[in-house]
Design an enzyme around this catalytic site. Structure first.
Site, PDB file in Angstrom:
ATOM      1  N   TYR A 103       0.836  -1.213   0.000  1.00  0.00           N
ATOM      2  CA  TYR A 103       0.000   0.000   0.000  1.00  0.00           C
ATOM      3  C   TYR A 103       0.865   1.256   0.000  1.00  0.00           C
ATOM      4  CZ  TYR A 103      -2.968   3.740   1.824  1.00  0.00           C
ATOM      5  OH  TYR A 103      -3.623   4.933   2.003  1.00  0.00           O
ATOM      6  N   HIS A 104       1.905   1.289   0.846  1.00  0.00           N
ATOM      7  CA  HIS A 104       2.688   2.519   0.937  1.00  0.00           C
ATOM      8  C   HIS A 104       3.539   2.728  -0.313  1.00  0.00           C
ATOM      9  CE1 HIS A 104       6.663   0.785   2.063  1.00  0.00           C
ATOM     10  NE2 HIS A 104       7.134   1.993   1.851  1.00  0.00           N
TER      11      HIS A 104
END
Length: 291
Positions: free
Chosen positions: A164-165
């Site tokens: 996600y990051h």
């Protein structure tokens, strides 16, 4: 640092034309090496014309990591010990060099009168090394997607925070880079600084070097600190703009960064709690039981 004192055609162009809307430092201390003298307007226009590129690459990234994870389900994991070491070492060395190159310019601006405001809101005081490494910082978000490929090929746990990051950092950085907002100084310097510690640490871990636990705790703390400062800078720039100060920020950029930094704080905060706070409590409990 290079100290060539002659003003060449590149510097005359930079000083007179003010690409990206910035005034550039003319102090010879901040002059760039030859490879740092890039065409900033070309990169800005390329980012504007190809704003969708991050979404395409992001889609391929998601399909690739989950596709590889599925393919590897019934296959033995690849060791990739030395390729992973070289991968992390290369990125680590480049980020160390980048941090050394951008930190002096950042400190110069922040130490001026009204330095905090200038660093967040004024398109002034930019130098060639910072401009170059900010472009490199933007492009590095594409490269860093490779971290996750190593994880799935080695059949290590793929946690939500990991992919996600990487995905959100890529999209947000690529979309906002052409805006050349002054507040990006903080994002670039902090991120490059943390990565200059993180990737060498990963390189050592890849070849089995036992790194003290406190080093990992320091890196985790710095990661969370980076997100907190990033959110604070973002909110500060919004507040200054809202109260009538000249602070060039696009409304969408402010909203997106607030969302991204907010979500990162929640996830890295959880990681900090698990790895730093809980581990200290556990260590104290173990010592108490042994006594």
């Amino acid at each position: 640092m290079s100290r060539n004192t002659s003003i060449g055609s590149y510097y005359k162009y930079i000083i007179e034309q003010k690409p990206l809307g910035y005034t550039f430092n003319t102090n010879p201390y901040f002059k760039g090496f030859e490879f740092e003298k890039v065409n900033l307007l070309w990169w800005q226009n390329y980012g504007i014309e190809n704003w969708h590129l991050a979404f395409y690459v992001g889609a391929v990234y998601i399909l690739a990591i989950f596709g590889i994870q599925r393919l590897m389900k019934n296959r033995p994991a690849f060791e990739l010990k030395y390729p992973l070491f070289m991968w992390n070492l290369t990125i680590g060395l480049l980020t160390i060099i980048g941090f050394i190159r951008v930190l002096p310019g950042f400190l110069r601006v922040i130490n001026e009168q009204n330095g905090l405001y200038n660093s967040i809101c004024l398109r002034s005081g930019l130098d060639i090394p910072t401009a170059y490494w900010t472009v490199a910082f933007t492009l590095s978000k594409f490269v860093e997607l490779g971290d996750t490929i190593f994880i799935v090929l080695r059949k290590r746990p793929l946690v939500f925070l990991q992919w996600y990051h990487h995905l959100t950092a890529l999209i947000v950085t690529w979309l906002t880079a052409p805006l050349a907002e002054p507040a990006v100084r903080f994002c670039a310097v902090l991120n490059i600084g943390v990565h200059s510690l993180m990737y060498p640490y990963f390189a050592l871990k890849a070849i089995g070097v036992k790194v003290p636990t406190y080093i990992a705790n320091i890196i985790t703390t710095l990661q969370l600190g980076q997100m907190l400062v990033g959110l604070a800078v973002n909110v500060t720039s919004w507040y200054l703009q809202y109260t009538g100060y000249n602070c060039p920020r696009h409304p969408l950029s402010i909203k997106v960064f607030c969302f991204v930094y907010g979500s990162f704080i929640l996830m890295f905060g959880k990681l900090f709690y698990d790895l730093v706070i809980k581990s200290k409590w556990k260590l104290k409990d173990d010592k108490r039981k042994q006594s």
